[in-house]
Scaffold this active site. Structure first.
Site, PDB file in Angstrom:
ATOM      1  N   ASP A 288       2.964  -6.859   4.105  1.00 48.35           N
ATOM      2  CA  ASP A 288       2.847  -5.686   5.339  1.00 48.35           C
ATOM      3  C   ASP A 288       1.384  -5.349   5.826  1.00 48.35           C
ATOM      4  OD1 ASP A 288       3.040  -2.699   4.646  1.00 48.35           O
ATOM      5  OD2 ASP A 288       4.518  -3.806   3.244  1.00 48.35           O
TER       6      ASP A 288
ATOM      7  N   ASP B 222      10.611   1.323  10.757  1.00 42.40           N
ATOM      8  CA  ASP B 222       9.916   2.105   9.465  1.00 42.40           C
ATOM      9  C   ASP B 222      10.127   3.420   9.823  1.00 42.40           C
ATOM     10  OD1 ASP B 222       8.211   3.343   7.506  1.00 42.40           O
ATOM     11  OD2 ASP B 222       6.238   2.288   8.426  1.00 42.40           O
TER      12      ASP B 222
ATOM     13  N   GLU C 235      10.370   6.985   7.341  1.00 41.65           N
ATOM     14  CA  GLU C 235      10.361   7.334   6.011  1.00 41.65           C
ATOM     15  C   GLU C 235       9.604   8.864   6.099  1.00 41.65           C
ATOM     16  OE1 GLU C 235       6.488   5.665   4.251  1.00 41.65           O
ATOM     17  OE2 GLU C 235       6.501   4.342   6.082  1.00 41.65           O
TER      18      GLU C 235
END
Length: 294
Positions: free
Chosen positions: A86, A175, A177
């Site tokens: 990534d 994403d 987090e």
């Protein structure tokens, strides 16, 4: 993951070396920077401003890691199975043909963050990865304290997060987090976070027909959603767990689809460190996920 001090040495401005003594005039020797060197990223642990976030930045903060390499990020290199990377603008210019030759089957590329930022290397990375024969997808770095899940899903879908059945496009990734700019859970309660994630998923699916992939850590998910299992039957799960032989999956998911096992990998075609990932299945299953025929 971006590169840190090692790339700073290679990517600095040209140095001039002065030689004296035996010559009347100084001789300047210019040391050229590496052509594809990635830019220097902000050190983890400091506030990461709009557009600067990348996959794993919150994970580093969560694990208490500094700017340099760490044994927990290096860990055992699990190079078996279907491999991928990534990337974001922090990786600089990427030679995607070399990435393919290095054995990478898939890649996820940062597209957006919040509702105001599109990664400035996304278009080039997305197109060049496709042309190199890599199955690729886009990811969105969530900022749940900035705007609604619905608004961010719309922005993502309109700025690179779309999907088509073309053998090379994976469903987009949320994403979500550890907040790189403040409180771990962005100031949201577990109920509010569940609602935010569910809203993002619903709007993304309405826009693309696909269930968004969720990237996070077991610790973040268990803490910030209260070990919620509400996405287990909907979203493929991508777990970040570095330097271990097998990842820990949060209580809300039965297994993992992708595993980010290192933040300090090296791959031909990428200058400096890059996140390494593994798909939980065969190449045929990866293609089925891309084409929504699984």
């Amino acid at each position: 993951m971006p590169a840190y001090s090692s790339l700073a040495r290679r990517g600095r401005r040209p140095a001039v070396v002065l030689l004296g003594g035996l010559v009347s005039a100084s001789l300047a020797l210019t040391l050229a920077p590496t052509a594809a060197a990635a830019p220097l990223a902000p050190p983890p642990g400091k506030d990461v401003g709009p557009g600067e976030a990348y996959m794993g930045v919150g994970t580093r903060i969560e694990q208490g890691l500094g700017a340099g390499p760490d044994e927990r990020t290096i860990g055992p290199a699990d190079t078996s199975g279907v491999q991928g990377i990534d990337v974001s603008h922090w990786q600089g210019s990427i030679n995607w043909s070399s990435v393919k030759s290095a054995g990478m089957s898939f890649a996820y590329i940062k597209a957006t963050e919040g509702t105001n930022y599109k990664d400035d290397r996304f278009s080039a990375n997305y197109t060049n990865a496709y042309n190199a024969g890599i199955i690729r997808g886009a990811y969105h770095f969530a900022r749940p304290n900035a705007s609604s899940g619905t608004a961010q899903a719309d922005y993502f879908a309109s700025n690179g997060g779309g999907w088509s059945r073309d053998n090379r496009t994976l469903p987009g990734v949320l994403d979500i987090e550890h907040n790189p700019s403040g409180a771990m859970c962005y100031g949201l309660s577990t109920t509010q976070m569940r609602t935010w994630i569910n809203d993002f998923h619903a709007r993304y699916k309405a826009r693309t027909t696909r269930d968004v992939v969720i990237y996070t850590t077991a610790s973040w998910w268990n803490t910030c959603t209260g070990s919620w299992n509400g996405m287990a039957a909907k979203s493929p799960f991508w777990v970040a767990h570095w330097g271990v032989s097998a990842p820990t999956v949060p209580s809300g998911f039965p297994t993992w689809t992708f595993w980010q096992y290192s933040a300090t990998g090296r791959v031909g075609g990428v200058s400096g460190d890059v996140d390494r990932n593994k798909f939980n299945g065969s190449a045929a299953r990866l293609l089925a996920l891309a084409n929504n025929t699984a």
